[in-house]
Design a protein around this motif. Structure first.
Motif, PDB file in Angstrom:
ATOM      1  N   GLU A 354       0.831  -1.210   0.000  1.00 22.84           N
ATOM      2  CA  GLU A 354       0.000   0.000   0.000  1.00 22.84           C
ATOM      3  C   GLU A 354       0.865   1.259   0.000  1.00 22.84           C
ATOM      4  O   GLU A 354       0.539   2.257  -0.650  1.00 22.84           O
ATOM      5  N   GLU A 355       1.997   1.206   0.710  1.00 25.23           N
ATOM      6  CA  GLU A 355       2.925   2.340   0.739  1.00 25.23           C
ATOM      7  C   GLU A 355       3.520   2.583  -0.648  1.00 25.23           C
ATOM      8  O   GLU A 355       3.667   3.731  -1.079  1.00 25.23           O
ATOM      9  N   ILE A 356       3.850   1.496  -1.352  1.00 28.38           N
ATOM     10  CA  ILE A 356       4.390   1.631  -2.710  1.00 28.38           C
ATOM     11  C   ILE A 356       3.387   2.325  -3.610  1.00 28.38           C
ATOM     12  O   ILE A 356       3.715   3.267  -4.343  1.00 28.38           O
ATOM     13  N   VAL A 357       2.146   1.866  -3.554  1.00 28.54           N
ATOM     14  CA  VAL A 357       1.094   2.453  -4.393  1.00 28.54           C
ATOM     15  C   VAL A 357       0.868   3.912  -4.015  1.00 28.54           C
ATOM     16  O   VAL A 357       0.674   4.781  -4.880  1.00 28.54           O
ATOM     17  N   GLY A 358       0.935   4.193  -2.679  1.00 28.70           N
ATOM     18  CA  GLY A 358       0.752   5.565  -2.206  1.00 28.70           C
ATOM     19  C   GLY A 358       1.839   6.501  -2.703  1.00 28.70           C
ATOM     20  O   GLY A 358       1.614   7.712  -2.842  1.00 28.70           O
ATOM     21  N   LYS A 359       3.020   5.981  -2.992  1.00 29.42           N
ATOM     22  CA  LYS A 359       4.124   6.789  -3.518  1.00 29.42           C
ATOM     23  C   LYS A 359       4.119   6.819  -5.047  1.00 29.42           C
ATOM     24  O   LYS A 359       5.089   7.260  -5.671  1.00 29.42           O
TER      25      LYS A 359
END
Length: 754
Positions: A354-359
């Motif tokens: 989710e952090e990857i997608v958020g970035k």
């Protein structure tokens, strides 16, 4: 022996070549004046270098040591000083007579041949064919450097080191480097040193070569960062991390500053060995010098930290990279996800996703494949399949052979072979060819289900599409065949495996050890285990668990304790199966106190027991009449959300019934889910009836009817038999009346009675 074309003058500025010439002559003639000269030169040059080049001088160095320590040295020095501007009394014709007419006269001929080849454009000396000794080669290279220059000397050097007699001769390398240093060509001298490092590393003499590089400083050759990096790289690739750390430390002592490549090499070496503390120090030192971490090295650091479970350190590394203006990329985050999944922390892995997608980074097919594999390994195959289908529908990425293999492996682990076969067909429809791992997963799944014939079909199919079976493939086959009692075929398959050049691994030996234990051949099992460890096979915790479990089944608890202690000393972390084997063994041996000790140790080591562990300990406490402790453990297990094995609740309730504590027995079973409660109650009624405790059995039968449940036909029959055998006919009459009332209310017995 070296040829002198001109008189050699001894002055305070003469170069290494002049020293070598002087000492070579002294090595052959050992005139007193030359010995004094040699001693004078020795004061400023490493003993080791001259001893390597001139072995004949070795006996004289005992004298030299005393000579240097004695005040006579000052006399020798003063005597030699008078000759500073005077030619050494070695005339050219004297040298010529001593060389051209002797076996060493070949030096002049080789020198002329090299010069001729060089003049004709054959700089690699392809057509030079001569047979010379190391001493003669040393003389040739020095003469070439003196007369023809560094390039000619290097050409002969490279011609020589491809030949066995020169390739690993320290004397030849030092003489060549010294000749180049004498001409002030330090760059080419360093090239010679790097060649020496690589050639000596071939035969395990890297440490010796690196020591000589440092010692050559005494001969006028300063350290080079490129040469040091070559040593570090080869040491890292060879797994010689200790040597790499030593060389890195000596660089600081010699005031040679590491560059970015130095730090990267050291980080890679330490990552491979799991030395995360050193990795962190190197990272900080690199940062302090203003070097920036690249993403490739970051991936290695992340992988090393994840293997040690240091996930907080990974996030710290990511923060530092953002500050260096080199933000982590998808591959770096994928390495973190991989580490989390291997540790079973799949939920955290999805948070990182989710952090990857958020970035606004796009996870690739490898990221998704790792997550699918992680989900399958913790038994969440349905969620893994939903993620798999998301990839199928994606326009950016499609599942590759590794994605399919991960999903197929998950289904095979759960015994869902039809779904695995369906995915195999789908895979082929997408023109994706199954690889060795795909077939191995399918073979393993079929072997675990006992379908050995289908496993053989897959093995033949695998060979037919040029997928070469690995030892892992054969391990699955052999293990399955042993479990089906096909030991002879298993041994034949192992013979086939060996004939194909495959080497048995620790898994193979673990399977064989387990088979010995299963057949009661304890001595052979332990002998094979000792042989395995003694012959360099690093036993892992799975192997130790098999051996511990085998010893415990045979009530050899002292052996089990020793093995458990051994694996802890090796840094292995016992699993639930390891501890459960020990607990079961002690309970079987009637030593419940020891079993409780192992259970407490298991909790202290943060190894959470499962229902099997609790069941084994509860059973042991029941046999030891420690029912209250057993009940407390049972309640603790249920409070943790664990579903007890069917036999656990029945055993505990039965023991309470034996002691006429029927109400407590009822409370034990009432905490089960309704389906499990009905099943356990039926089994308990049969067991109580079989031992004549029909009063307790009737209580549980009435309880079944109270909750409006049907009575199992087998249970009812067992109860009737128990009543008749114990002349309790009235109980049968009362129960029959109650059952009749239930029949009238459209209730009945399971089975044929309604």
């Amino acid at each position: 022996m070296l040829l002198f074309s001109t008189p050699v003058y001894c002055n305070r500025k003469f170069q290494i070549l002049s020293k070598c010439q002087l000492l070579e002559f002294a090595n052959h003639h050992m005139q007193p004046s030359h010995l004094e000269a040699m001693l004078f030169l020795q004061a400023s040059t490493s003993h080791r270098i001259y001893l390597l080049i001139f072995p004949k001088l070795k006996p004289h160095f005992l004298f030299c040591r005393h000579f240097f320590q004695d005040r006579i040295f000052s006399i020798a020095k003063s005597r030699f000083s008078s000759l500073l501007q005077t030619p050494i009394p070695i005339l050219l014709d004297e040298v010529s007579n001593a060389t051209m007419d002797s076996p060493s006269g070949i030096v002049g001929r080789v020198f002329n041949l090299v010069c001729q080849s060089y003049d004709e454009g054959d700089q690699s000396l392809r057509f030079l064919h001569v047979d010379i000794s190391i001493e003669q080669a040393v003389a040739v290279v020095a003469l070439l450097a003196d007369r023809e220059g560094s390039i000619a000397a290097l050409s002969f050097f490279h011609w020589a080191i491809v030949r066995a007699q020169f390739r690993h001769s320290m004397r030849f390398y030092i003489a060549t480097a010294g000749s180049l240093v004498a001409r002030g060509n330090f760059e080419k001298a360093q090239e010679v040193m790097r060649c020496m490092i690589e050639c000596f590393a071939e035969v395990g003499r890297l440490k010796e070569a690196s020591n000589m590089v440092f010692e050559m400083q005494n001969g006028g050759l300063p350290l080079s960062i490129h040469t040091m990096n070559r040593i570090l790289r080869i040491a890292a690739d060879s797994g010689l991390v200790g040597l790499a750390q030593q060389v890195f430390g000596e660089m600081s002592v010699n005031q040679l500053s590491p560059d970015m490549h130095t730090f990267k090499t050291m980080i890679i070496a330490c990552c491979r060995e799991g030395l995360v503390g050193d990795v962190e120090k190197l990272f900080k030192a690199m940062e302090a010098r203003g070097f920036r971490m690249d993403n490739v090295t970051c991936t290695l650091i992340v992988d090393a930290f994840c293997k040690k479970g240091l996930f907080k350190k990974v996030f710290w590394i990511f923060e530092r990279m953002y500050e260096m203006d080199v933000p982590p990329n998808v591959i770096n985050y994928t390495a973190l996800i991989n580490g989390l999944c291997k540790r079973g922390s799949v939920k955290q892995a999805f948070q990182v996703l989710e952090e990857i997608v958020g970035k606004r980074m796009k996870p690739n097919v490898y990221t998704h494949t790792i997550l699918i594999d992680g989900l399958c390994k913790i038994g969440w195959t349905e969620r893994a399949f939903r993620l798999f289908m998301k990839l199928i529908r994606s326009n950016l990425y499609k599942p590759n052979v590794y994605t399919y293999t991960a999903m197929i492996s998950g289904y095979c682990r759960e015994g869902k072979l039809n779904r695995a076969a369906m995915l195999l067909s789908k895979m082929r429809e997408q023109d994706l060819l199954p690889n060795t791992n795909t077939f191995t997963a399918l073979i393993d799944g079929n072997c675990k289900q006992g379908d050995i014939d289908r496993a053989f079909e897959l093995l033949d199919e695998m060979k037919g599409v040029d997928c070469i079976p690995t030892i892992h493939t054969y391990n699955s086959m052999v293990d399955g065949m042993f479990k089906k009692g096909r030991a002879n075929e298993a041994h034949k398959l192992l013979q086939e495996c060996l004939l194909q050049g495959l080497k048995l691994d620790k898994v193979t030996y673990t399977i064989l050890i387990n088979e010995h234990f299963r057949r009661g051949r304890i001595a052979q099992a332990l002998e094979l285990f000792d042989w395995m460890v003694g012959n360099g096979y690093q036993a892992d915790i799975k192997t130790y668990t098999v051996v511990i479990a085998g010893c415990c089944r045979q009530k050899r608890m002292e052996d089990g304790e020793k093995l458990l202690s051994d694996c802890l000393k090796l840094g292995l972390k016992p699993t639930k199966q390891t501890y459960t084997s020990m607990i079961s063994g002690y309970c079987r041996d009637g030593k419940t106190q020891s079993a409780l000790r192992i259970f407490e140790k298991m909790i202290q080591e943060a190894c959470m027991p499962d229902s099997v562990t609790y069941g084994a300990l509860i059973s042991g406490l029941c046999k030891d009449s420690r029912l209250e402790e057993a009940r407390a453990l049972y309640e603790s297990m249920l409070d943790k959300g664990l579903v007890p094995c069917e036999v656990t609740g029945i055993t505990l309730a039965y023991e309470f019934c034996k002691r006429e504590k029927n109400e407590i027995a009822m409370l034990v079973l009432e905490r089960l889910e309704k389906k499990h409660w009905v099943q356990a109650t039926n089994i308990l009624i049969r067991k109580l009836s079989s031992v004549g405790n029909v009063d307790a059995a009737l209580l549980f039968l009435n309880k079944l009817l109270d909750v409006d449940c049907s009575v199992d036909h087998i249970t009812y029959t067992a109860f009737l038999s128990g009543c008749y055998e114990n002349n309790r006919y009235s109980l049968v009459s009362d129960l029959s009346e109650r059952i009749s009332m239930h029949i009238a209310g459209n209730h009945g017995l399971k089975g044929e009675i309604t």
